[in-house]
Every structure is written in C-alpha cells, then in structure tokens.
Design a protein around this motif. Structure first.
Motif, PDB file in Angstrom:
ATOM      1  N   TRP A  77      12.119   5.277  -2.752  1.00 16.67           N
ATOM      2  CA  TRP A  77      11.415   5.942  -1.631  1.00 16.67           C
ATOM      3  C   TRP A  77      12.291   5.758  -0.502  1.00 16.67           C
ATOM      4  O   TRP A  77      12.904   4.641  -0.358  1.00 16.67           O
ATOM      5  CB  TRP A  77      10.185   5.314  -1.542  1.00 16.67           C
ATOM      6  CG  TRP A  77       9.137   5.373  -2.590  1.00 16.67           C
ATOM      7  CD1 TRP A  77       8.820   4.587  -3.767  1.00 16.67           C
ATOM      8  CD2 TRP A  77       8.358   6.590  -2.773  1.00 16.67           C
ATOM      9  NE1 TRP A  77       7.969   5.395  -4.455  1.00 16.67           N
ATOM     10  CE2 TRP A  77       7.622   6.515  -4.241  1.00 16.67           C
ATOM     11  CE3 TRP A  77       8.234   7.865  -2.229  1.00 16.67           C
ATOM     12  CZ2 TRP A  77       6.589   7.465  -4.513  1.00 16.67           C
ATOM     13  CZ3 TRP A  77       7.282   8.696  -2.510  1.00 16.67           C
ATOM     14  CH2 TRP A  77       6.397   8.462  -3.812  1.00 16.67           C
TER      15      TRP A  77
ATOM     16  N   TYR B 145       1.909   6.206   1.321  1.00 12.60           N
ATOM     17  CA  TYR B 145       1.859   6.597  -0.212  1.00 12.60           C
ATOM     18  C   TYR B 145       0.300   6.577  -0.424  1.00 12.60           C
ATOM     19  O   TYR B 145       0.110   7.750  -1.080  1.00 12.60           O
ATOM     20  CB  TYR B 145       2.083   5.260  -0.972  1.00 12.60           C
ATOM     21  CG  TYR B 145       2.115   5.466  -2.296  1.00 12.60           C
ATOM     22  CD1 TYR B 145       3.359   6.052  -3.139  1.00 12.60           C
ATOM     23  CD2 TYR B 145       0.774   4.950  -3.282  1.00 12.60           C
ATOM     24  CE1 TYR B 145       2.878   6.170  -4.617  1.00 12.60           C
ATOM     25  CE2 TYR B 145       0.809   5.236  -4.395  1.00 12.60           C
ATOM     26  CZ  TYR B 145       1.690   5.864  -5.223  1.00 12.60           C
ATOM     27  OH  TYR B 145       1.457   5.994  -6.516  1.00 12.60           O
TER      28      TYR B 145
ATOM     29  N   PHE C 201       4.872   2.029   4.101  1.00 16.43           N
ATOM     30  CA  PHE C 201       4.968   2.688   2.649  1.00 16.43           C
ATOM     31  C   PHE C 201       3.830   2.689   2.259  1.00 16.43           C
ATOM     32  O   PHE C 201       3.322   3.864   1.721  1.00 16.43           O
ATOM     33  CB  PHE C 201       6.061   1.728   1.691  1.00 16.43           C
ATOM     34  CG  PHE C 201       5.879   2.199   0.405  1.00 16.43           C
ATOM     35  CD1 PHE C 201       6.335   3.469   0.064  1.00 16.43           C
ATOM     36  CD2 PHE C 201       5.045   1.235  -0.367  1.00 16.43           C
ATOM     37  CE1 PHE C 201       6.333   3.778  -1.472  1.00 16.43           C
ATOM     38  CE2 PHE C 201       4.955   1.764  -1.829  1.00 16.43           C
ATOM     39  CZ  PHE C 201       5.346   3.032  -2.180  1.00 16.43           C
TER      40      PHE C 201
ATOM     41  N   ASN D 235      10.433  10.869  -1.457  1.00 19.00           N
ATOM     42  CA  ASN D 235      10.809  10.356  -2.922  1.00 19.00           C
ATOM     43  C   ASN D 235      12.175  10.715  -3.267  1.00 19.00           C
ATOM     44  O   ASN D 235      12.511  12.044  -3.393  1.00 19.00           O
ATOM     45  CB  ASN D 235       9.945  10.487  -4.231  1.00 19.00           C
ATOM     46  CG  ASN D 235      10.204   9.861  -5.359  1.00 19.00           C
ATOM     47  OD1 ASN D 235      11.138   9.440  -5.431  1.00 19.00           O
ATOM     48  ND2 ASN D 235       9.273   9.554  -6.082  1.00 19.00           N
TER      49      ASN D 235
ATOM     50  N   ASP E 113      10.829   4.379  -9.044  1.00 18.41           N
ATOM     51  CA  ASP E 113      10.682   5.265  -8.149  1.00 18.41           C
ATOM     52  C   ASP E 113      11.665   4.711  -6.928  1.00 18.41           C
ATOM     53  O   ASP E 113      11.804   3.632  -6.802  1.00 18.41           O
ATOM     54  CB  ASP E 113       9.557   5.500  -7.236  1.00 18.41           C
ATOM     55  CG  ASP E 113       8.576   6.057  -7.971  1.00 18.41           C
ATOM     56  OD1 ASP E 113       8.701   7.451  -8.491  1.00 18.41           O
ATOM     57  OD2 ASP E 113       7.440   5.751  -8.416  1.00 18.41           O
TER      58      ASP E 113
ATOM     59  N   HIS F  91      -1.823   9.850  -2.446  1.00 19.54           N
ATOM     60  CA  HIS F  91      -1.980   9.644  -4.011  1.00 19.54           C
ATOM     61  C   HIS F  91      -3.302   9.015  -4.307  1.00 19.54           C
ATOM     62  O   HIS F  91      -3.830   8.182  -3.455  1.00 19.54           O
ATOM     63  CB  HIS F  91      -0.797   8.628  -4.545  1.00 19.54           C
ATOM     64  CG  HIS F  91       0.544   9.141  -4.469  1.00 19.54           C
ATOM     65  ND1 HIS F  91       1.199   8.906  -3.310  1.00 19.54           N
ATOM     66  CD2 HIS F  91       1.307   9.670  -5.406  1.00 19.54           C
ATOM     67  CE1 HIS F  91       2.562   9.393  -3.471  1.00 19.54           C
ATOM     68  NE2 HIS F  91       2.342   9.733  -4.728  1.00 19.54           N
TER      69      HIS F  91
END
Length: 163
Positions: free
Chosen positions: A145, A24, A20, A159, A143, A28
């Motif tokens: 995921w 991620y 993750f 997401n 969120d 981001h």
C-alpha cells in the motif's frame, strides 16, 4: 537507537497505520482494527472476520536532508536538483529493502507493506504517472500500500500491486 528516536518512530508508524485503517475501512467490507504495535512487523491488525494481518510500515522521503528537515532536525545540507526519478529510486530501494527483510517476520499471519509518502515534493498524480518505473513488489507481501497526498491535506491510499 535512542529512546527519543524510537518514540518518534512509533508515533510516525501509529499515525501511518491509523490513516491506513481509516482509508482501507472506507473502501472494504472486511474491516481492520489495530491490535498492537510490534517489531517485525510494525503493527498487527485484526480483521472483522477474526484473522490477523501484519503491517510493515516505512516512510518515503526524497532524501536524508528532507527527512531531517521535516522531522524538525535540519542539518543545513541541501538537496541537489529535485527530480521525480530520484523519488522513484528512493521508493524502489525501500521496497527492495523491505522485501529482503521479510523472512525475519512472524509467519503466523500474512504481512502487508505500507509505504507512507512523507515527502511533500511530489503529488500522487505525478508519482502515478511514473508508475511504469516503480518496482512491482514481489510476493513476500500480500499487499503493498502507498499512502500519500495529492495536493490537499487529505491522505490517499493506492495499492501498488495494481500497477
């Protein structure tokens, strides 16, 4: 829970949170790093801005027989006819169960839900095609995921709040 089961659970959660974080961070500007594994939530991350984010981690299997087989503990039971509708029902049940447990978590920071699809039965493209049947998570998590594969060994991150 036995110590062996707990160790296995921690290893599965650590693998999920590492995948993750890697996926991620690739997408981001605000980066994440694992601070520690915990209980309620399963992991606490730190953002590159200094904030904390809790992550509750769960694993999606088609059914108990598949979970046991994939974890190296087959019990000889066989699943009935394999359908995408059944996997989506399992996913929806996981989301609802985690939503109901959220109030027991540390409220000092926001919590995200991470669902790792451990079932090799269906690919992301098939699951995403049935997205109108996926229970949209309520607002108890910042969120939700979904970590899964799509016919390759590489993990994909979606997401579920975007459905």
């Amino acid at each position: 829970m036995t110590d062996g089961h707990n160790d296995e659970k921690l290893k599965l959660e650590r693998a999920a949170v590492r995948d993750f974080i890697r996926l991620y961070n690739a997408r981001h500007d605000v980066k994440l790093r694992l601070l520690y594994q915990h209980d309620r939530p399963d992991a606490v991350l730190q953002t590159s801005r200094g904030g904390k984010l809790g992550v509750e981690i769960t694993h999606l299997f088609y059914d108990a027989a598949e979970a046991k087989a994939l974890l190296g503990r087959p019990d000889g039971t066989v699943s009935g006819p394999v359908t995408l509708a059944h996997l989506i029902a399992q996913l929806n049940e996981l989301v609802r169960r985690k939503e109901s447990k959220r109030q027991a978590y540390d409220p000092a920071y926001p919590i995200s839900l991470l669902i790792r699809n451990s079932s090799p039965t269906f690919r992301l493209t098939e699951i995403w095609a049935a997205r109108e049947h996926i229970h949209k998570p309520n607002d108890v998590f910042v969120d939700t995921w979904f970590l899964t594969r799509d016919g390759t060994p590489d993990w994909k991150l979606v997401n579920l709040d975007d459905i």
